[in-house]
Design a protein around this motif. Structure first.
Motif, short mmCIF file in Angstrom:
data_model
loop_
_atom_site.label_atom_id
_atom_site.label_comp_id
_atom_site.label_asym_id
_atom_site.label_seq_id
_atom_site.Cartn_x
_atom_site.Cartn_y
_atom_site.Cartn_z
N GLN A 12 0.80 -1.22 0.00
CA GLN A 12 0.00 0.00 0.00
C GLN A 12 0.84 1.28 0.00
O GLN A 12 0.35 2.33 -0.38
CB GLN A 12 -0.92 0.03 1.23
CG GLN A 12 -2.01 -1.03 1.24
CD GLN A 12 -1.50 -2.40 1.60
OE1 GLN A 12 -0.61 -2.52 2.44
NE2 GLN A 12 -2.06 -3.44 1.01
N GLN A 13 2.10 1.20 0.42
CA GLN A 13 2.86 2.43 0.68
C GLN A 13 4.35 2.25 0.39
O GLN A 13 4.90 1.18 0.61
CB GLN A 13 2.68 2.82 2.16
CG GLN A 13 3.44 4.05 2.59
CD GLN A 13 2.93 5.30 1.90
OE1 GLN A 13 1.73 5.58 1.93
NE2 GLN A 13 3.83 6.07 1.30
N TYR A 14 4.98 3.31 -0.12
CA TYR A 14 6.42 3.32 -0.27
C TYR A 14 7.08 3.55 1.08
O TYR A 14 6.58 4.33 1.90
CB TYR A 14 6.87 4.43 -1.23
CG TYR A 14 6.48 4.20 -2.67
CD1 TYR A 14 7.19 3.31 -3.47
CD2 TYR A 14 5.39 4.86 -3.23
CE1 TYR A 14 6.84 3.09 -4.79
CE2 TYR A 14 5.02 4.64 -4.55
CZ TYR A 14 5.75 3.76 -5.32
OH TYR A 14 5.39 3.53 -6.63
N LYS A 179 0.53 11.58 -2.66
CA LYS A 179 0.74 11.65 -1.21
C LYS A 179 1.70 10.58 -0.71
O LYS A 179 2.56 10.83 0.13
CB LYS A 179 -0.60 11.53 -0.47
CG LYS A 179 -1.48 12.76 -0.59
CD LYS A 179 -2.79 12.56 0.16
CE LYS A 179 -3.68 13.79 0.02
NZ LYS A 179 -4.98 13.59 0.71
N ARG A 180 1.54 9.38 -1.22
CA ARG A 180 2.39 8.31 -0.70
C ARG A 180 3.83 8.45 -1.16
O ARG A 180 4.74 7.94 -0.50
CB ARG A 180 1.82 6.94 -1.06
CG ARG A 180 1.80 6.56 -2.51
CD ARG A 180 1.08 5.22 -2.67
NE ARG A 180 1.11 4.74 -4.04
CZ ARG A 180 0.52 3.61 -4.44
NH1 ARG A 180 -0.14 2.88 -3.55
NH2 ARG A 180 0.58 3.21 -5.68
N MET A 181 4.10 9.17 -2.28
CA MET A 181 5.47 9.45 -2.65
C MET A 181 6.02 10.66 -1.91
O MET A 181 7.22 10.89 -1.88
CB MET A 181 5.58 9.65 -4.17
CG MET A 181 7.02 9.73 -4.68
SD MET A 181 8.12 8.43 -4.05
CE MET A 181 7.62 7.02 -5.02
N LEU A 182 5.14 11.44 -1.29
CA LEU A 182 5.57 12.54 -0.43
C LEU A 182 5.76 12.07 1.01
O LEU A 182 6.11 12.87 1.89
CB LEU A 182 4.53 13.67 -0.47
CG LEU A 182 4.44 14.45 -1.78
CD1 LEU A 182 3.24 15.39 -1.74
CD2 LEU A 182 5.72 15.23 -2.05
N GLY A 183 5.50 10.79 1.26
CA GLY A 183 5.69 10.25 2.60
C GLY A 183 4.50 10.41 3.50
O GLY A 183 4.61 10.25 4.72
N VAL A 184 3.34 10.71 2.93
CA VAL A 184 2.11 10.85 3.70
C VAL A 184 1.31 9.57 3.59
O VAL A 184 1.00 9.12 2.49
CB VAL A 184 1.27 12.05 3.22
CG1 VAL A 184 -0.03 12.13 3.99
CG2 VAL A 184 2.06 13.34 3.35
N GLN A 185 0.99 8.98 4.71
CA GLN A 185 0.26 7.73 4.74
C GLN A 185 -1.16 7.97 5.24
O GLN A 185 -1.35 8.54 6.31
CB GLN A 185 0.97 6.72 5.66
CG GLN A 185 0.41 5.32 5.59
CD GLN A 185 1.31 4.33 6.30
OE1 GLN A 185 2.19 4.71 7.06
NE2 GLN A 185 1.09 3.04 6.05
#
Length: 202
Positions: A12-14, A179-185
């Motif tokens: 789901q997330q980097y 958002k997930r590439m900006l580090g926001v989960q």
């Protein structure tokens, strides 16, 4: 919403390692292109002629190392599932990412072969040297220079398309791609609410 804490990627997330390398490569690539254009404009007697090409080459070698690390990390980690809705969008995203990697590798490889075309090694910020491959040092500066320029220019065009796609995902699709590439989960409730809203509008 919360900042990503995990090191590795999930479905789901980097993870923060992938995020850090993504933005490091992006910033360096965006800075190296105008620097390269400036270097080409320099004359032999310009004061920067002896300075900026060495900086460009040194950063290029370090960038190549980061790219290899990023590819290795990508192969060792799961890729978060794409949030694109249609098969066409998923195909375009996959093709775009693959082409970006190929262009990156072409740019750094041609830059190395251009810089070592005379048989001399590349001195990286007086830290270490990368030797030339003598079998390929055949004074083909014009050939490798053209490949380097056109691959870098094509990469800049594709980066612009990549950025436009990220903005579309954020403002039109209203998904978490950017958002997930900006580090926001996002938490589960945010994702479920968005999915429900999208379903209600269909």
């Amino acid at each position: 919403m919360a900042l990503v804490k995990q090191i590795k990627n999930s479905k789901q997330q980097y993870g923060w390692v992938a995020i850090f390398m993504h933005w490091l490569v992006a910033v360096v690539v965006l800075g190296m292109y105008p620097l390269g254009l400036y270097i080409v404009s320099l004359g032999y007697y310009d004061s920067g002629y002896r300075i900026y090409p060495n900086i460009h080459r040194s950063i290029g070698i370090l960038l190549a190392m980061v790219i290899l690390l990023r590819v290795a990390w990508k192969l060792l980690n799961p890729n978060p599932s794409m949030l694109a809705r249609s098969k066409l969008e998923r195909f375009a995203a996959h093709a775009g990412h693959t082409t970006l990697y190929l262009l990156l590798l072409t740019v750094v490889t041609s830059g190395y072969l251009l810089s070592t075309a005379d048989g001399r090694s590349i001195r990286v910020f007086d830290w270490f040297s990368v030797p030339a491959i003598q079998a390929l040092a055949t004074r083909q500066e014009d050939f490798w220079g053209n490949i380097h320029f056109y691959a870098a220019t094509g990469m800049m065009i594709l980066v612009a398309v990549h950025l436009a796609a990220a903005v579309k995902h954020h403002y039109v699709n209203r998904d978490a791609t950017l958002k997930r590439m900006l580090g926001v989960q996002e938490n589960t409730h945010d994702t479920e609410d968005r999915n429900n809203n999208q379903a209600n509008t269909l």
